[in-house]
Design a protein around this motif. Structure first.
Motif, PDB file in Angstrom:
ATOM      1  N   MET A 186      -3.761  15.316   8.740  1.00 13.81           N
ATOM      2  CA  MET A 186      -3.035  14.229   9.364  1.00 13.81           C
ATOM      3  C   MET A 186      -1.605  14.154   8.819  1.00 13.81           C
ATOM      4  O   MET A 186      -1.025  13.102   8.643  1.00 13.81           O
ATOM      5  N   GLN A 187      -1.036  15.323   8.507  1.00 13.62           N
ATOM      6  CA  GLN A 187       0.318  15.371   7.994  1.00 13.62           C
ATOM      7  C   GLN A 187       1.287  14.734   8.993  1.00 13.62           C
ATOM      8  O   GLN A 187       1.123  14.826  10.208  1.00 13.62           O
ATOM      9  N   GLY A 188       2.311  14.086   8.486  1.00 16.49           N
ATOM     10  CA  GLY A 188       3.308  13.462   9.344  1.00 16.49           C
ATOM     11  C   GLY A 188       2.975  12.043   9.743  1.00 16.49           C
ATOM     12  O   GLY A 188       3.851  11.324  10.241  1.00 16.49           O
ATOM     13  N   GLU A 189       1.734  11.610   9.567  1.00 22.00           N
ATOM     14  CA  GLU A 189       1.357  10.236   9.906  1.00 22.00           C
ATOM     15  C   GLU A 189       1.801   9.294   8.789  1.00 22.00           C
ATOM     16  O   GLU A 189       1.618   9.585   7.610  1.00 22.00           O
ATOM     17  N   GLN A 190       2.403   8.175   9.181  1.00 25.78           N
ATOM     18  CA  GLN A 190       2.802   7.153   8.225  1.00 25.78           C
ATOM     19  C   GLN A 190       1.877   5.954   8.415  1.00 25.78           C
ATOM     20  O   GLN A 190       1.770   5.410   9.525  1.00 25.78           O
ATOM     21  N   LEU A 191       1.218   5.541   7.339  1.00 30.49           N
ATOM     22  CA  LEU A 191       0.207   4.490   7.429  1.00 30.49           C
ATOM     23  C   LEU A 191       0.567   3.305   6.538  1.00 30.49           C
ATOM     24  O   LEU A 191       1.269   3.452   5.537  1.00 30.49           O
ATOM     25  N   ALA A 192       0.061   2.142   6.911  1.00 30.85           N
ATOM     26  CA  ALA A 192       0.163   0.942   6.079  1.00 30.85           C
ATOM     27  C   ALA A 192      -1.255   0.516   5.721  1.00 30.85           C
ATOM     28  O   ALA A 192      -2.142   0.482   6.582  1.00 30.85           O
ATOM     29  N   VAL A 193      -1.477   0.207   4.466  1.00 27.26           N
ATOM     30  CA  VAL A 193      -2.799  -0.181   3.977  1.00 27.26           C
ATOM     31  C   VAL A 193      -2.687  -1.575   3.366  1.00 27.26           C
ATOM     32  O   VAL A 193      -1.781  -1.843   2.571  1.00 27.26           O
ATOM     33  N   PHE A 194      -3.591  -2.466   3.763  1.00 25.88           N
ATOM     34  CA  PHE A 194      -3.569  -3.805   3.184  1.00 25.88           C
ATOM     35  C   PHE A 194      -4.992  -4.359   3.108  1.00 25.88           C
ATOM     36  O   PHE A 194      -5.893  -3.896   3.794  1.00 25.88           O
ATOM     37  N   ARG A 195      -5.161  -5.347   2.238  1.00 26.99           N
ATOM     38  CA  ARG A 195      -6.450  -6.006   2.089  1.00 26.99           C
ATOM     39  C   ARG A 195      -6.344  -7.422   2.647  1.00 26.99           C
ATOM     40  O   ARG A 195      -5.473  -8.192   2.230  1.00 26.99           O
ATOM     41  N   GLY A 196      -7.201  -7.738   3.606  1.00 31.02           N
ATOM     42  CA  GLY A 196      -7.154  -9.028   4.259  1.00 31.02           C
ATOM     43  C   GLY A 196      -7.775 -10.132   3.416  1.00 31.02           C
ATOM     44  O   GLY A 196      -8.349  -9.889   2.340  1.00 31.02           O
ATOM     45  N   GLN A 197      -7.677 -11.329   3.916  1.00 34.48           N
ATOM     46  CA  GLN A 197      -8.253 -12.490   3.228  1.00 34.48           C
ATOM     47  C   GLN A 197      -9.760 -12.351   3.088  1.00 34.48           C
ATOM     48  O   GLN A 197     -10.363 -12.907   2.162  1.00 34.48           O
ATOM     49  N   ASP A 198     -10.384 -11.596   3.998  1.00 35.83           N
ATOM     50  CA  ASP A 198     -11.835 -11.388   3.935  1.00 35.83           C
ATOM     51  C   ASP A 198     -12.237 -10.343   2.904  1.00 35.83           C
ATOM     52  O   ASP A 198     -13.415 -10.037   2.742  1.00 35.83           O
ATOM     53  N   GLY A 199     -11.257  -9.777   2.194  1.00 31.80           N
ATOM     54  CA  GLY A 199     -11.541  -8.778   1.167  1.00 31.80           C
ATOM     55  C   GLY A 199     -11.635  -7.364   1.696  1.00 31.80           C
ATOM     56  O   GLY A 199     -11.750  -6.415   0.914  1.00 31.80           O
ATOM     57  N   GLN A 200     -11.573  -7.185   2.999  1.00 35.09           N
ATOM     58  CA  GLN A 200     -11.688  -5.880   3.622  1.00 35.09           C
ATOM     59  C   GLN A 200     -10.344  -5.153   3.573  1.00 35.09           C
ATOM     60  O   GLN A 200      -9.287  -5.748   3.788  1.00 35.09           O
ATOM     61  N   ALA A 201     -10.394  -3.844   3.294  1.00 37.76           N
ATOM     62  CA  ALA A 201      -9.188  -3.018   3.338  1.00 37.76           C
ATOM     63  C   ALA A 201      -9.003  -2.484   4.752  1.00 37.76           C
ATOM     64  O   ALA A 201      -9.967  -2.043   5.388  1.00 37.76           O
ATOM     65  N   TYR A 202      -7.775  -2.526   5.239  1.00 45.00           N
ATOM     66  CA  TYR A 202      -7.467  -2.062   6.584  1.00 45.00           C
ATOM     67  C   TYR A 202      -6.359  -1.015   6.523  1.00 45.00           C
ATOM     68  O   TYR A 202      -5.456  -1.094   5.684  1.00 45.00           O
ATOM     69  N   VAL A 203      -6.446  -0.050   7.448  1.00 46.10           N
ATOM     70  CA  VAL A 203      -5.436   1.005   7.548  1.00 46.10           C
ATOM     71  C   VAL A 203      -4.911   1.004   8.975  1.00 46.10           C
ATOM     72  O   VAL A 203      -5.674   1.112   9.937  1.00 46.10           O
ATOM     73  N   TYR A 261     -10.009  11.127   9.916  1.00 44.87           N
ATOM     74  CA  TYR A 261      -9.058  11.685  10.871  1.00 44.87           C
ATOM     75  C   TYR A 261      -9.731  12.777  11.683  1.00 44.87           C
ATOM     76  O   TYR A 261     -10.412  13.641  11.123  1.00 44.87           O
ATOM     77  N   HIS A 262      -9.546  12.734  12.993  1.00 44.86           N
ATOM     78  CA  HIS A 262     -10.039  13.783  13.876  1.00 44.86           C
ATOM     79  C   HIS A 262      -8.937  14.082  14.880  1.00 44.86           C
ATOM     80  O   HIS A 262      -8.364  13.163  15.484  1.00 44.86           O
ATOM     81  N   ARG A 263      -8.632  15.355  15.054  1.00 45.73           N
ATOM     82  CA  ARG A 263      -7.508  15.736  15.907  1.00 45.73           C
ATOM     83  C   ARG A 263      -7.651  15.210  17.331  1.00 45.73           C
ATOM     84  O   ARG A 263      -6.677  14.834  17.977  1.00 45.73           O
ATOM     85  N   GLU A 264      -8.901  15.179  17.840  1.00 48.93           N
ATOM     86  CA  GLU A 264      -9.120  14.706  19.207  1.00 48.93           C
ATOM     87  C   GLU A 264      -9.451  13.215  19.276  1.00 48.93           C
ATOM     88  O   GLU A 264      -9.835  12.710  20.329  1.00 48.93           O
ATOM     89  N   GLN A 269     -16.155  24.566  10.696  1.00 48.11           N
ATOM     90  CA  GLN A 269     -16.541  23.384  11.485  1.00 48.11           C
ATOM     91  C   GLN A 269     -15.497  22.270  11.417  1.00 48.11           C
ATOM     92  O   GLN A 269     -15.479  21.383  12.274  1.00 48.11           O
ATOM     93  N   PHE A 270     -14.627  22.309  10.397  1.00 50.61           N
ATOM     94  CA  PHE A 270     -13.656  21.242  10.227  1.00 50.61           C
ATOM     95  C   PHE A 270     -12.342  21.510  10.957  1.00 50.61           C
ATOM     96  O   PHE A 270     -11.436  20.675  10.922  1.00 50.61           O
ATOM     97  N   TYR A 271     -12.224  22.661  11.605  1.00 49.98           N
ATOM     98  CA  TYR A 271     -11.040  22.956  12.400  1.00 49.98           C
ATOM     99  C   TYR A 271     -11.258  22.493  13.837  1.00 49.98           C
ATOM    100  O   TYR A 271     -12.354  22.622  14.369  1.00 49.98           O
ATOM    101  N   SER A 272     -10.198  21.998  14.431  1.00 49.07           N
ATOM    102  CA  SER A 272     -10.268  21.624  15.838  1.00 49.07           C
ATOM    103  C   SER A 272     -10.388  22.880  16.690  1.00 49.07           C
ATOM    104  O   SER A 272      -9.656  23.851  16.487  1.00 49.07           O
ATOM    105  N   GLN A 273     -11.308  22.874  17.646  1.00 51.09           N
ATOM    106  CA  GLN A 273     -11.455  24.014  18.533  1.00 51.09           C
ATOM    107  C   GLN A 273     -10.244  24.153  19.457  1.00 51.09           C
ATOM    108  O   GLN A 273     -10.013  25.216  20.026  1.00 51.09           O
ATOM    109  N   LYS A 274      -9.466  23.064  19.586  1.00 49.02           N
ATOM    110  CA  LYS A 274      -8.264  23.117  20.423  1.00 49.02           C
ATOM    111  C   LYS A 274      -7.023  23.460  19.608  1.00 49.02           C
ATOM    112  O   LYS A 274      -5.938  23.595  20.150  1.00 49.02           O
ATOM    113  N   GLY A 275      -7.207  23.568  18.291  1.00 49.56           N
ATOM    114  CA  GLY A 275      -6.067  23.853  17.432  1.00 49.56           C
ATOM    115  C   GLY A 275      -5.853  25.332  17.255  1.00 49.56           C
ATOM    116  O   GLY A 275      -6.495  26.177  17.872  1.00 49.56           O
ATOM    117  N   THR A 276      -4.919  25.661  16.353  1.00 46.24           N
ATOM    118  CA  THR A 276      -4.580  27.065  16.113  1.00 46.24           C
ATOM    119  C   THR A 276      -4.929  27.497  14.695  1.00 46.24           C
ATOM    120  O   THR A 276      -4.602  28.599  14.296  1.00 46.24           O
TER     121      THR A 276
END
Length: 318
Positions: free
Chosen positions: A1-18, A88-91, A301-308
Motif C-alpha cells: 500500500m505504498q503511497g497511501e497516506q493514512l490518519a489513525v485516531f482513537r475514538g471516545q469509545d476506545g476503538q482505533a480507526y484508520v 490492504y487488498h489491491r482489488e 498467493q499474496f500477489y494480485s493476479q491483476k498486478g505485475t
C-alpha cells in the motif's frame, strides 16, 4: 500500500480507526492538526468531522446540510498483540482471515521488553524467504554473535572458537490456514568444539500473511517469550522491519534485551546481503534448494493476479 497516506485516531469509545489522511473538501491533512471529537476526526482547516467507523461526514460547521456523499475512505484494521494492523487488498476485497492473538501477551504474562527498527533496501519477498533458505543459516549465521554484523569481520579467526549451529525445516500450513507457514529452528552453540547444552534455544516461527512473523523463544532456564516481526513496504524496494519482544515478566529485563540484540545482530547480517543483492524472479536453484521454490509458490498467493509483481517459478528437474 505504498503511497497511501493514512490518519489513525482513537475514538471516545476506545476503538482505533484508520482513515484516508486527506480531507475531501480541500485536501487538508487530518493527521496534521486534526482533532478527535467523539468517534469522529475533525479537519483542522474548516472543521469538517468524519466518523471513524464508516467515514461519513457528520458535521460541517458553516453548512446547513451535510451532503449524503460527503465521506472519506476507511480502512479495515485490528488491534492485536500490541500492534495496530491495517488490511490492504489491491482489488479492495475485505479481510479473509484474522491475525491470531498471542494469549501470553494479551494476559500480560509476557510483557514488553524492547523494540528495534530497520530499513531494508530489498524486494519484500526476500525477507520472509529466508525462512525457507536453510542453506544460509550455518554459513551466514554460524559464526559467533560476538563477531557482529559487519560481514568483513564476522568470519574473523578471532571468533572461530565459538560456533552456532541451526537446524530448521519450513512448511506451509494446510487449509483453513493456508495463509500461514511454520518453521522450527533449533539452535545450539559449541565452544572450542564442545557443545554447550545450556545455550540451546528453540525458536518456533509462524508467518501469518505476507509480512507478520511470530517467533516464540524457549530456553531451558531463561524462560519463554516472543519476538513479533512486521514488514511494512515504504517503496517498491524499501521495507521497514520492526522487531518487538515480549517476555516473561518474572525474568530480569536484561535477558530479553540480550536476546533481542542477538537476534538483530544476526538480522543485520541478512540486511547486508539484502541491501546489496538483486531479486531474481528465476533463480538458479539446486535440488537442495527445493524449499525456496515451495516458499515462492506459497508466497505467490499474496500477489494480485491483476498486478505485475507475481514472481516467475523455475523448475528444479534437470
Amino acid at each position: 500500500m505504498q503511497g497511501e497516506q493514512l490518519a489513525v485516531f482513537r475514538g471516545q469509545d476506545g476503538q482505533a480507526y484508520v482513515v484516508d489522511a486527506y480531507c475531501p473538501h480541500l485536501g487538508a491533512s487530518l493527521a496534521a492538526g486534526g482533532r478527535v471529537v467523539g468517534n469522529c476526526i475533525e479537519c483542522p482547516f474548516h472543521g469538517w468531522q468524519f466518523q471513524g467507523e464508516d467515514g461519513k461526514c457528520t458535521r460541517i460547521p458553516y453548512a446547513e446540510k451535510v451532503p449524503d456523499f460527503a465521506s472519506i475512505r476507511t480502512w479495515p484494521s485490528c488491534e492485536v498483540n500490541g500492534m495496530l494492523l491495517v488490511w490492504y487488498h489491491r482489488e479492495g476485497v475485505g479481510p479473509t482471515w484474522a491475525v491470531p492473538e498471542q494469549r501470553e501477551v494479551a494476559t500480560q504474562e509476557w510483557v514488553f521488553r524492547g523494540q528495534t527498527k530497520h530499513l531494508v533496501d530489498a524486494h519484500i519477498e526476500e525477507i520472509p524467504e529466508n525462512a525457507a533458505d536453510a542453506a544460509h543459516l550455518d554459513f551466514l549465521h554460524g559464526t559467533a554473535i560476538l563477531g557482529g554484523s559487519d560481514l568483513r569481520y564476522s568470519k574473523s579467526r578471532l571468533w572461530e572458537f565459538m560456533k552456532h549451529r541451526w537446524k530448521g525445516e519450513w512448511c506451509p500450513e494446510p487449509e483453513p490456514n493456508e495463509h500461514c507457514s511454520q518453521l522450527l529452528l533449533l539452535h545450539s552453540t559449541s565452544i572450542f568444539g564442545k557443545h554447550i547444552p545450556a545455550l540451546d534455544l528453540k525458536v518456533s516461527v509462524r508467518q501469518v500473511g505476507p509480512a507478520l512473523v511470530f517467533l516464540i523463544l524457549e530456553h531451558a532456564f531463561l524462560g519463554r517469550g516472543i519476538i513479533l516481526q512486521s514488514v511494512t513496504p515504504l517503496e517498491p524496494l524499501l521495507q521497514k522491519v520492526v522487531h518487538t519482544i515480549y517476555y516473561q515478566k518474572n525474568m530480569p529485563a536484561v535477558i530479553p534485551k540480550f536476546l533481542l540484540r542477538a537476534e538483530c545482530l544476526q538480522f543485520e547480517r541478512d540486511i547486508t546481503i539484502w541491501n546489496n543483492k538483486q531479486y531474481l524472479p528465476k533463480p538458479l536453484l539446486v535440488k537442495e534448494d527445493s524449499s525456496i521454490q515451495r516458499h515462492r509458490r506459497w508466497y505467490g498467493q499474496f500477489y494480485s493476479q491483476k498486478g505485475t509483481g507475481l514472481p516467475a517459478q523455475e523448475g528444479l528437474d534437470w
